[in-house]
Scaffold this motif. Structure first.
Motif, short mmCIF file in Angstrom:
data_model
loop_
_atom_site.label_atom_id
_atom_site.label_comp_id
_atom_site.label_asym_id
_atom_site.label_seq_id
_atom_site.Cartn_x
_atom_site.Cartn_y
_atom_site.Cartn_z
N CYS A 119 0.85 -1.19 0.00
CA CYS A 119 0.00 0.00 0.00
C CYS A 119 0.88 1.24 0.00
O CYS A 119 1.50 1.58 1.01
CB CYS A 119 -0.92 0.00 1.22
N GLN A 120 0.92 1.92 -1.14
CA GLN A 120 1.76 3.10 -1.33
C GLN A 120 0.95 4.39 -1.24
O GLN A 120 1.41 5.44 -1.69
CB GLN A 120 2.46 2.99 -2.70
N LEU A 123 -5.13 3.55 2.93
CA LEU A 123 -5.49 2.15 3.16
C LEU A 123 -6.94 1.84 2.80
O LEU A 123 -7.48 0.82 3.21
CB LEU A 123 -5.24 1.81 4.63
N VAL A 142 -0.12 -6.85 4.94
CA VAL A 142 -0.17 -5.49 4.40
C VAL A 142 1.14 -4.79 4.71
O VAL A 142 1.57 -4.76 5.87
CB VAL A 142 -1.35 -4.69 5.01
N TRP A 144 2.50 -1.11 4.59
CA TRP A 144 1.96 0.24 4.39
C TRP A 144 3.03 1.29 4.55
O TRP A 144 3.72 1.35 5.57
CB TRP A 144 0.83 0.51 5.38
N ASN A 158 -0.34 10.07 3.51
CA ASN A 158 -1.13 8.88 3.20
C ASN A 158 -2.18 8.62 4.25
O ASN A 158 -3.31 8.22 3.94
CB ASN A 158 -0.22 7.66 3.04
N ALA A 166 -7.35 3.68 8.03
CA ALA A 166 -6.22 3.33 8.89
C ALA A 166 -6.72 2.87 10.26
O ALA A 166 -6.18 1.90 10.83
CB ALA A 166 -5.29 4.52 9.04
N LEU A 176 0.33 -6.58 9.64
CA LEU A 176 0.74 -5.28 9.13
C LEU A 176 2.21 -5.02 9.38
O LEU A 176 2.70 -5.22 10.49
CB LEU A 176 -0.10 -4.18 9.81
N GLN A 178 4.47 -1.67 8.99
CA GLN A 178 4.34 -0.23 8.77
C GLN A 178 5.70 0.42 8.58
O GLN A 178 6.64 0.16 9.34
CB GLN A 178 3.62 0.42 9.96
N ASP A 235 8.07 5.48 -1.48
CA ASP A 235 7.24 4.28 -1.64
C ASP A 235 8.06 3.02 -1.88
O ASP A 235 7.55 1.91 -1.74
CB ASP A 235 6.26 4.48 -2.80
#
Length: 297
Positions: A119-120, A123, A142, A144, A158, A166, A176, A178, A235
């Motif tokens: 995920c760039q 969310l 994920v 992120w 983001n 989020a 996740l 992060q 990213d």
């Protein structure tokens, strides 16, 4: 595609790329890097929104993905779909899009290879997929690029484009990783280096470089960013961490809640998430430059 070396199939991973590709110009670098990385089995690319900057951001991002694929000679090689055009209205109602369906379909497949959703941007699409099918939570990871610096949080682009999404993801059981703002900002590169190592590398190299220069010129009135001589390819850690997850450069913590001011609120007994404290910018950039050179040659 044909790579210049192979990665054993047992060491490959499935990947879905979720990108606000038309927002700025660093997303395209990450997309190209992913496409040139043989460890990644790209199962689809999703164009998503980038907040209030455009009312049709998802369509624009999808078109930008197609443009990148065209310049690389990869038209029709990958599934490309459109995600959400705006943030969630509440935390109970998903936005039903092709992007969300792609995530659910791939997650629910009986495939031994792990699935990662990169995920760039916001969310929104992951949160919508989870609301539609909570069973995906233990069937994907994920990664992120987003959120403020720990431990306090704060303004981050983001995150700001869909705080409700989020909040859903952080309070869910979704696995996740992060990469917060202070960490993705470590991927600094000079425009002079890009002129030498990216611009000469075929149509896609020239496009990546010229789009960055054009974006730099268009946003010249914003004194704080861009700075003129450099860029942050923020990213790209989403890709490099699947090549090497830098096992000594993250902490596993209990997922915080996120309030409406984008601050982290720590509570006991929430599930764990992986939060990166450092990314290896040298490795990331040199890997990208080398793959781009091999591809152009």
């Amino acid at each position: 595609m044909n790579h210049f070396y192979t990665v054993p199939s047992s060491k490959q991973v499935r990947v879905i790329i979720n990108t606000d590709a038309k927002c700025e110009v660093d997303d395209q670098y990450a997309v190209v890097h992913a496409l040139l990385t043989p460890r990644l089995q790209i199962k689809g690319l999703i164009g998503t929104h980038y907040g209030k900057r455009s009312s049709i951001g998802a369509e624009e991002s999808t078109a930008e993905i197609h443009q990148v694929l065209k310049l690389m000679g990869m038209t029709n090689r990958y599934r490309v779909v459109t995600g959400a055009n705006h943030q969630l209205k509440n935390k109970q109602t998903p936005i039903r899009t092709e992007g969300g369906r792609l995530i659910i379909e791939e997650a629910m497949k009986d495939d031994p290879l792990p699935l990662y959703v990169l995920c760039q941007g916001p969310l929104t699409d992951v949160a919508s997929a989870y609301l539609q099918e909570p069973k995906i939570a233990d069937r994907l990871v994920v990664i992120w690029i987003g959120g403020g610096k720990y431990p306090h949080g704060g303004l981050e682009f983001n995150l700001s484009n869909d705080m409700k999404a989020a909040q859903i993801v952080f309070s869910s059981s979704l696995r996740l990783w992060q990469v917060p703002k202070n960490v993705y900002d470590m991927v600094r590169v000079g425009i002079a280096e890009l002129a030498i190592k990216v611009r000469p590398r075929g149509e896609i190299g020239r496009y990546l470089y010229e789009e960055l220069i054009a974006h730099n010129a268009r946003n010249g009135h914003r004194n704080h960013w861009p700075k003129g001589e450099m860029w942050v390819l923020g990213d790209s850690p989403a890709v490099s961490l699947l090549i090497d997850d830098q096992e000594f450069d993250y902490k596993v913590i209990q997922a915080p809640a996120i309030d409406d001011n984008m601050n982290y609120i720590f509570k006991k007994n929430n599930r764990n998430i992986r939060v990166y404290e450092r990314v290896d910018a040298r490795f990331l950039l040199e890997d990208f430059f080398a793959k781009l050179a091999l591809f152009a040659d």
